[in-house]
Design a protein around this motif. Structure first.
Motif, PDB file in Angstrom:
ATOM      1  N   ALA A 135       0.836  -1.209   0.000  1.00 20.48           N
ATOM      2  CA  ALA A 135       0.000   0.000   0.000  1.00 20.48           C
ATOM      3  C   ALA A 135       0.867   1.254   0.000  1.00 20.48           C
ATOM      4  CB  ALA A 135      -0.923   0.002   1.213  1.00 20.48           C
ATOM      5  N   SER A 136       1.994   1.201   0.718  1.00 19.02           N
ATOM      6  CA  SER A 136       2.870   2.379   0.800  1.00 19.02           C
ATOM      7  C   SER A 136       3.450   2.739  -0.572  1.00 19.02           C
ATOM      8  CB  SER A 136       4.001   2.140   1.801  1.00 19.02           C
ATOM      9  OG  SER A 136       4.915   1.182   1.312  1.00 19.02           O
ATOM     10  N   LYS A 137       3.629   1.742  -1.418  1.00 20.45           N
ATOM     11  CA  LYS A 137       4.165   1.999  -2.764  1.00 20.45           C
ATOM     12  C   LYS A 137       3.148   2.769  -3.614  1.00 20.45           C
ATOM     13  CE  LYS A 137       7.328  -1.899  -3.133  1.00 20.45           C
ATOM     14  NZ  LYS A 137       7.688  -3.084  -3.923  1.00 20.45           N
ATOM     15  N   ALA A 138       1.888   2.411  -3.489  1.00 18.35           N
ATOM     16  CA  ALA A 138       0.828   3.114  -4.227  1.00 18.35           C
ATOM     17  C   ALA A 138       0.683   4.537  -3.712  1.00 18.35           C
ATOM     18  CB  ALA A 138      -0.496   2.361  -4.081  1.00 18.35           C
ATOM     19  N   VAL A 139       0.796   4.712  -2.393  1.00 22.06           N
ATOM     20  CA  VAL A 139       0.717   6.031  -1.770  1.00 22.06           C
ATOM     21  C   VAL A 139       1.855   6.917  -2.281  1.00 22.06           C
ATOM     22  CG1 VAL A 139       1.090   7.218   0.452  1.00 22.06           C
ATOM     23  CG2 VAL A 139      -0.570   5.350   0.290  1.00 22.06           C
ATOM     24  N   ALA A 140       3.062   6.364  -2.328  1.00 26.12           N
ATOM     25  CA  ALA A 140       4.228   7.119  -2.816  1.00 26.12           C
ATOM     26  C   ALA A 140       4.030   7.536  -4.270  1.00 26.12           C
ATOM     27  CB  ALA A 140       5.491   6.267  -2.676  1.00 26.12           C
ATOM     28  N   TYR A 141       3.524   6.631  -5.064  1.00 24.93           N
ATOM     29  CA  TYR A 141       3.273   6.899  -6.493  1.00 24.93           C
ATOM     30  C   TYR A 141       2.307   8.081  -6.649  1.00 24.93           C
ATOM     31  CZ  TYR A 141       1.908   5.876 -11.362  1.00 24.93           C
ATOM     32  OH  TYR A 141       1.651   5.954 -12.716  1.00 24.93           O
ATOM     33  N   ALA A 142       1.229   8.066  -5.866  1.00 25.60           N
ATOM     34  CA  ALA A 142       0.214   9.127  -5.949  1.00 25.60           C
ATOM     35  C   ALA A 142       0.767  10.471  -5.462  1.00 25.60           C
ATOM     36  CB  ALA A 142      -1.015   8.741  -5.126  1.00 25.60           C
ATOM     37  N   LEU A 143       1.564  10.443  -4.398  1.00 27.11           N
ATOM     38  CA  LEU A 143       2.123  11.685  -3.862  1.00 27.11           C
ATOM     39  C   LEU A 143       3.113  12.309  -4.843  1.00 27.11           C
ATOM     40  CD1 LEU A 143       2.644  10.620  -0.134  1.00 27.11           C
ATOM     41  CD2 LEU A 143       1.038  12.343  -0.954  1.00 27.11           C
ATOM     42  N   LYS A 144       3.983  11.468  -5.407  1.00 24.23           N
ATOM     43  CA  LYS A 144       4.973  11.970  -6.374  1.00 24.23           C
ATOM     44  C   LYS A 144       4.272  12.578  -7.588  1.00 24.23           C
ATOM     45  CE  LYS A 144       8.515   8.600  -5.129  1.00 24.23           C
ATOM     46  NZ  LYS A 144       9.085   7.307  -5.544  1.00 24.23           N
ATOM     47  N   LYS A 145       3.177  11.969  -7.992  1.00 21.74           N
ATOM     48  CA  LYS A 145       2.385  12.466  -9.117  1.00 21.74           C
ATOM     49  C   LYS A 145       1.892  13.894  -8.843  1.00 21.74           C
ATOM     50  CE  LYS A 145      -1.683  10.944 -11.597  1.00 21.74           C
ATOM     51  NZ  LYS A 145      -2.896  10.184 -11.365  1.00 21.74           N
ATOM     52  N   ASN A 146       1.721  14.205  -7.561  1.00 18.89           N
ATOM     53  CA  ASN A 146       1.268  15.540  -7.158  1.00 18.89           C
ATOM     54  C   ASN A 146       2.430  16.418  -6.666  1.00 18.89           C
ATOM     55  OD1 ASN A 146      -1.914  15.732  -7.147  1.00 18.89           O
ATOM     56  ND2 ASN A 146      -1.390  13.641  -6.598  1.00 18.89           N
TER      57      ASN A 146
END
Length: 252
Positions: A135-146
């Protein structure tokens, strides 16, 4: 392949009797009048048991959600990966294609991004992600996208992108004003537990997001609230990722 009349969907995980997904989809099927649709828990103590489950239900199974601890381990059993899931390195949704292949997707990204986005302020430039699982990997992906820079916090840090809980100082918290809990700490029934961070240094500039939704306000969030931080739990994220899973399963 002919259209299957009875459609089975399920959640793959370990010790998941508390599951949000089963209740959510059971209610959804009732509301849509889908009497031959069913959603069950595949509660496996080991991922090695998955092929047996797939074989047993091969005539009715149409889609699977994946939760901890199998979001990464499940990938070895899939035939294909969606681009986002491939980049993240974690899967939480499996689609059974018309050709009979298993394709992995990650809907956590959509769920998390759309849930946290309304709370972002201009000063939210860096985030601490507590935990290093799927889950933390998906969270990181979304944050970096922003355009938010991320650091993972781990009990056993590995590499430059990870720090330990002991490394979280007042100075660190001045810089990192978004904190996302991706650990199971604080989930019911162990509601008194929380990640070991110096809560005394939190301010009204902080945004705390907890992927946990049961209880509604975890100890992690309560401690943030006391310091004036903005808080958000994972319930909306789960609803959004469930709906995205449903869209994927029905998208021909």
């Amino acid at each position: 392949m002919e259209e299957r009349k009875n459609k089975l969907f399920g959640l793959l995980g370990k010790n998941i009797s508390y599951s949000f997904s089963r209740g959510y989809f059971t209610k959804k099927f009732e509301n849509l009048g889908l009497k031959k649709h069913k959603y069950v828990n595949f509660d496996l103590q080991n991922i090695d048991e998955l092929p047996k489950v797939l074989k047993k239900n091969k005539d009715t199974l149409n889609g699977i959600n994946v939760t901890i601890p199998y979001k990464e381990e499940v990938m070895q059993y899939l035939d294909k990966l969606d681009e986002t899931a491939k980049e993240i390195g974690a899967v939480n949704t499996i689609k059974f294609t018309k050709r009979g292949n298993l394709k992995g997707y990650n809907t956590d990204v959509v769920g998390f991004e759309n849930s946290i986005y309304p709370f972002f302020k201009k000063h939210h430039k860096r985030a601490l992600i507590l935990g290093t699982g799927g889950a933390s990997k998906a969270v990181a992906y979304a944050l970096k996208k922003n355009d938010i820079k991320v650091k993972f916090v781990s009990r056993n840090p590995n590499g430059k992108k990870q720090i330990s809980y002991l490394d979280i100082t007042e100075e660190v918290l001045k810089k990192y004003t978004v904190i996302v809990n991706c650990t199971p700490l604080g989930t019911s029934p162990d509601i008194e537990k929380c990640p070991n961070i110096p809560y005394e240094f939190l301010t009204e500039k902080h945004l705390l997001f907890d992927l946990i939704y049961n209880p509604e306000v975890t100890t992690f969030l309560k401690k943030g609230l006391k310091k004036g931080a903005t808080i958000k739990n994972g319930h909306k994220m789960l609803e959004l990722q469930a709906e995205e899973s449903w869209r994927i399963w029905n998208d021909d």
